[in-house]
Design a protein around this motif. Sequence first.
Motif, PDB file in Angstrom:
ATOM      1  N   SER A 146     -15.013  77.196  79.585  1.00  0.00           N
ATOM      2  CA  SER A 146     -13.903  76.359  79.442  1.00  0.00           C
ATOM      3  C   SER A 146     -12.733  76.969  78.306  1.00  0.00           C
ATOM      4  O   SER A 146     -11.416  76.945  78.579  1.00  0.00           O
ATOM      5  CB  SER A 146     -13.923  74.940  78.905  1.00  0.00           C
ATOM      6  OG  SER A 146     -15.075  74.309  79.530  1.00  0.00           O
ATOM      7  N   VAL A 147     -12.983  77.661  77.421  1.00  0.00           N
ATOM      8  CA  VAL A 147     -12.149  78.169  76.410  1.00  0.00           C
ATOM      9  C   VAL A 147     -11.549  79.599  77.155  1.00  0.00           C
ATOM     10  O   VAL A 147     -10.319  79.523  76.930  1.00  0.00           O
ATOM     11  CB  VAL A 147     -12.943  78.652  75.060  1.00  0.00           C
ATOM     12  CG1 VAL A 147     -11.967  79.538  74.318  1.00  0.00           C
ATOM     13  CG2 VAL A 147     -13.533  77.453  74.335  1.00  0.00           C
ATOM     14  N   MET A 149     -10.991  79.781  80.119  1.00  0.00           N
ATOM     15  CA  MET A 149      -9.810  79.133  80.972  1.00  0.00           C
ATOM     16  C   MET A 149      -8.741  78.692  80.417  1.00  0.00           C
ATOM     17  O   MET A 149      -7.647  79.132  80.710  1.00  0.00           O
ATOM     18  CB  MET A 149     -10.368  78.206  81.884  1.00  0.00           C
ATOM     19  CG  MET A 149      -9.612  77.645  82.909  1.00  0.00           C
ATOM     20  SD  MET A 149      -9.861  75.683  83.209  1.00  0.00           S
ATOM     21  CE  MET A 149      -9.140  75.102  81.938  1.00  0.00           C
ATOM     22  N   GLY A 150      -8.681  78.225  79.288  1.00  0.00           N
ATOM     23  CA  GLY A 150      -7.592  77.838  78.320  1.00  0.00           C
ATOM     24  C   GLY A 150      -6.775  79.256  77.940  1.00  0.00           C
ATOM     25  O   GLY A 150      -5.788  79.075  77.965  1.00  0.00           O
ATOM     26  N   MET A 151      -7.490  80.132  77.618  1.00  0.00           N
ATOM     27  CA  MET A 151      -7.156  81.635  77.564  1.00  0.00           C
ATOM     28  C   MET A 151      -6.146  81.996  78.475  1.00  0.00           C
ATOM     29  O   MET A 151      -5.261  82.436  78.533  1.00  0.00           O
ATOM     30  CB  MET A 151      -7.981  82.676  77.031  1.00  0.00           C
ATOM     31  CG  MET A 151      -8.751  82.361  75.807  1.00  0.00           C
ATOM     32  SD  MET A 151      -9.891  83.575  75.436  1.00  0.00           S
ATOM     33  CE  MET A 151     -10.397  83.001  73.516  1.00  0.00           C
ATOM     34  N   GLY A 154      -3.058  80.147  78.662  1.00  0.00           N
ATOM     35  CA  GLY A 154      -2.162  80.384  77.720  1.00  0.00           C
ATOM     36  C   GLY A 154      -1.464  81.759  77.906  1.00  0.00           C
ATOM     37  O   GLY A 154      -0.235  81.877  77.754  1.00  0.00           O
TER      38      GLY A 154
ATOM     39  N   ALA B  71     -12.158  71.894  75.276  1.00  0.00           N
ATOM     40  CA  ALA B  71     -12.358  73.677  74.919  1.00  0.00           C
ATOM     41  C   ALA B  71     -11.234  74.253  75.465  1.00  0.00           C
ATOM     42  O   ALA B  71     -10.830  75.378  74.902  1.00  0.00           O
ATOM     43  CB  ALA B  71     -13.774  73.907  75.518  1.00  0.00           C
ATOM     44  N   ALA B  72     -10.673  74.155  76.601  1.00  0.00           N
ATOM     45  CA  ALA B  72      -9.447  74.724  77.221  1.00  0.00           C
ATOM     46  C   ALA B  72      -8.460  74.838  76.250  1.00  0.00           C
ATOM     47  O   ALA B  72      -7.615  75.762  75.904  1.00  0.00           O
ATOM     48  CB  ALA B  72      -8.875  74.167  78.552  1.00  0.00           C
ATOM     49  N   ALA B  74      -8.827  74.703  72.966  1.00  0.00           N
ATOM     50  CA  ALA B  74      -8.951  75.977  71.998  1.00  0.00           C
ATOM     51  C   ALA B  74      -8.814  77.268  72.441  1.00  0.00           C
ATOM     52  O   ALA B  74      -8.279  78.030  71.745  1.00  0.00           O
ATOM     53  CB  ALA B  74     -10.634  75.767  71.605  1.00  0.00           C
ATOM     54  N   GLY B  75      -8.719  77.502  73.767  1.00  0.00           N
ATOM     55  CA  GLY B  75      -8.515  78.877  74.433  1.00  0.00           C
ATOM     56  C   GLY B  75      -7.041  78.967  74.417  1.00  0.00           C
ATOM     57  O   GLY B  75      -6.423  80.234  74.252  1.00  0.00           O
ATOM     58  N   LEU B  76      -6.257  77.928  74.827  1.00  0.00           N
ATOM     59  CA  LEU B  76      -4.929  78.185  74.884  1.00  0.00           C
ATOM     60  C   LEU B  76      -4.349  78.431  73.234  1.00  0.00           C
ATOM     61  O   LEU B  76      -3.675  79.288  73.021  1.00  0.00           O
ATOM     62  CB  LEU B  76      -4.172  76.845  75.144  1.00  0.00           C
ATOM     63  CG  LEU B  76      -4.103  76.608  76.733  1.00  0.00           C
ATOM     64  CD1 LEU B  76      -4.042  75.023  76.938  1.00  0.00           C
ATOM     65  CD2 LEU B  76      -2.774  77.119  77.194  1.00  0.00           C
TER      66      LEU B  76
END
Lengths: 306, 325
Positions: A146-147, A149-151, A154, B71-72, B74-76
Motif C-alpha cells: 500500500s505504501v 502504491m502511495g509512492m 505521489g 498506508a498509501a 504514508a507512501g505519498l
Amino acid sequence: MPICAPVKETAFETATAHPVVSAPDIEVQIAEAARFTRRHLIASIYRATSGHPGGALSCADILATLFGAELNVWPSSVNDPQRDRFVLSKGHACPTLYAIAAWHGFCDKKESLNLRKLGSPFQGHPHVKDLPWVETSTGSLGQGFSVAMGMAMGLRMQKIRARVYTLLGDGEMQEGSVWETAMCSAHHKLDNLCAIIDYNKMQSDALNEEICGIAPLADKWRAFGWEVFEIDGHDIPQILSTFHRAATTRGKPSCIIANTIKGKGVPYMEGSPAWHGSVKLSHEQAETALQALGCTAEEIKEFLDV
Amino acid sequence: MSENNAPALIGSSGDSLREAFGKELTRIAPEYPKLVVLDADVAGGTGVHHFRKAHPDKFIQCGIAEQNMVAAAAGLAATGMIPVVTGFACFLERAYEQARLSVGYARRNVKIVASHPGLDVGPDGGSAQALEDLAAFRAIPGMVVISPADPIEQALATRAILEYDGPVYMRTGRSGSVRLFNDDHVFEIGKGQIIRHGLDVTLVACGVEVARSLKAAELLAEEGIEARVVNMPTIKPIDEALLKRCVLETGCLVTAEDHNIYGGLGSAVAEAVTKNRPCPIEMIGLKDSFGTSGEPDELAEHFQITAPYIAEAARRAMARKEHLQ
C-alpha cells in the motif's frame, strides 16, 4: 545501479573469482551479487541466532537483478526525488535487502552482518528511521504494498518519471489489504508501479495451499486489472527481460509472479517450510549452507567467527 | 429523477466542525502545493466534498478501503506530499496498524482527520460511535492528537496541522456546533487555554464537552462555586504547564470528553497531574461502555456527559479536595 561490481576487499565478500571488469557482463555480475547475497544473509542470520532464511534465499536473485540492473538508485542518490523506489513488503526477508545493499555500497558489508542486535540499525524488519536508504518501514504484511502504491501516486502527481517496485511474499496474498491495493492501483492506472511476488509456494507453517489457498494467482491479478508476467524467479536473464517489459507497460500496473524455491541455494532448506520462521542456525548448519554456496574454508571462518 | 426528488442528506449542518474543516482546507489549499486529500467514499460526510469540487487534481478517491488509504498516505508523504486522510472515526480505526507502522513508526507527515467521533454519530448507533479513538491514536509514539471545540478552532487547527511536520490525528464533528470563540482565537498545538476563570475547581474539556463544561460552570456559579474552564484541544502532547497551574490554583479537576473515560483526555490529564502535584480528579466520559442509537443530545444525557453531570463531578472533586485538607 553500478554496472561494475564492487572490488573485492576481503575474503568473505565474494568467493568466486571476480569477473573481468573491462568486459562487464551484467548477468554474470548479477549472479555474483546473488551469490554474495545468499552467503551474507546466511551469515547474518547465523550471527543473529534468529531470522527467516527460507524466504530470504528465495528472493535473492530477484533483488540482485533489481538492484543490479533496474533501479536507478545509488548510495549517493538515496535522497534524489527522481530515484526509483523499492519497498520490501515482505519485510522479514530483510537479510536479503541488507546484503544486496551492502554489495552495492549503501551500507558497510561487515556492519550489515550485525543483524537483529540491540543498537544495530539492521533490525529484524527494515526501518526507514534507522537506514535512510530503506524507503519505508515494513514488517506487517500488506502494508509495504500500500505504501508503494502511495509512492507511485505521489511520483505521478509530481510528474516524476521514477518507478516504484515492491516485493511481496505469497503468504502475504492472504492479507485483505493487498487486494484493496491491487484494486486501487489498477483503478488509478498506476503504470509506474510494479509488484513482484516471491511465489515460493510456502509460508510460515506449511504450503500456501494447505493454509489458505491463493491459486490461481495469475488469474486473480489479471482479474484485478494488472498486467501479469509469470517467470522463473531464479532465471536472471528472464527476470531482466521481464522488468523491461513491465517498465514499458502502459495504462496499468504490472505484477511479476516469480516462481521461486524456498531456501534456494541451500539444499537442506530447499522446499521446506521449516526454514521460513524465525529459526536459529547452528554452526554446523551455517557451515553446511555456506559450503553449498561455494564458500572456501577460509571464507566460512571469516563469515561465521563472531 | 429530478433534482427536487433527490433524497435530503441528513445532518449536513452548516456550522459543524466537519464543515469548518472542509471549507478551511479548501480555502488554504493553494498555499500548500503538496497538499493531497484522500477519501474512502465518505467525502460528503467529512466536509472534503468542498475540497474535491475546488481541487479535483489534489483529491484521491481510495474507495471503501481504509487500510490501503492510510498506508498509501504514508507512501505519498514519503515522496514529499502532505496527505490528509479523511474518514469516519470508527472506520479509520480499522487502519490502526497502518497508522502505527507506516505512519507513526516511519514518522510520516500524514494527517488523519476523523469526522463522526464519539456519540456525535447519533442514530447510526453503537457500531459507528468511535469512543476509543483518542486512546488508540494517543498510544502511537510521536502521534499528535487534537480535538477542537468549535468551528473557529477547527479551522485554525486545520492550518496548524498542515504547518506541523509530523503525524497527526484530529477529530472533527458531524453535528451543528456551538460557536465558542471569536475570530481573534488562537490555536497552538500543545496549548490549552483558560476560557472561564475560577478558583474552586477546574473543568478540563475537549471537543463538544467544552461547551457543556461552560454550561456546568454556569450551573455551579448559581450555587456560588467558581469553576475554571480549560479548553484542551490538544490531547497529546498535553499542556502540562497549564494543568500544573490549575492544580496549584484550584486544587481539583474534572475532565470531560465524548470518549471512553479510559485512555483519552481524562487519562492524559491524570498522567500529567500525578507526575507533578497530584490532586482529586473526576472524569466525565463513557464509563467503559459502547454507544447506542439516539440523537447526540439524547445520548449525551443517557451516558451522563452533559452539564449537570459535569457540575456534579465538580462537587465530588471539591469534596475530595476538602477531605484531603
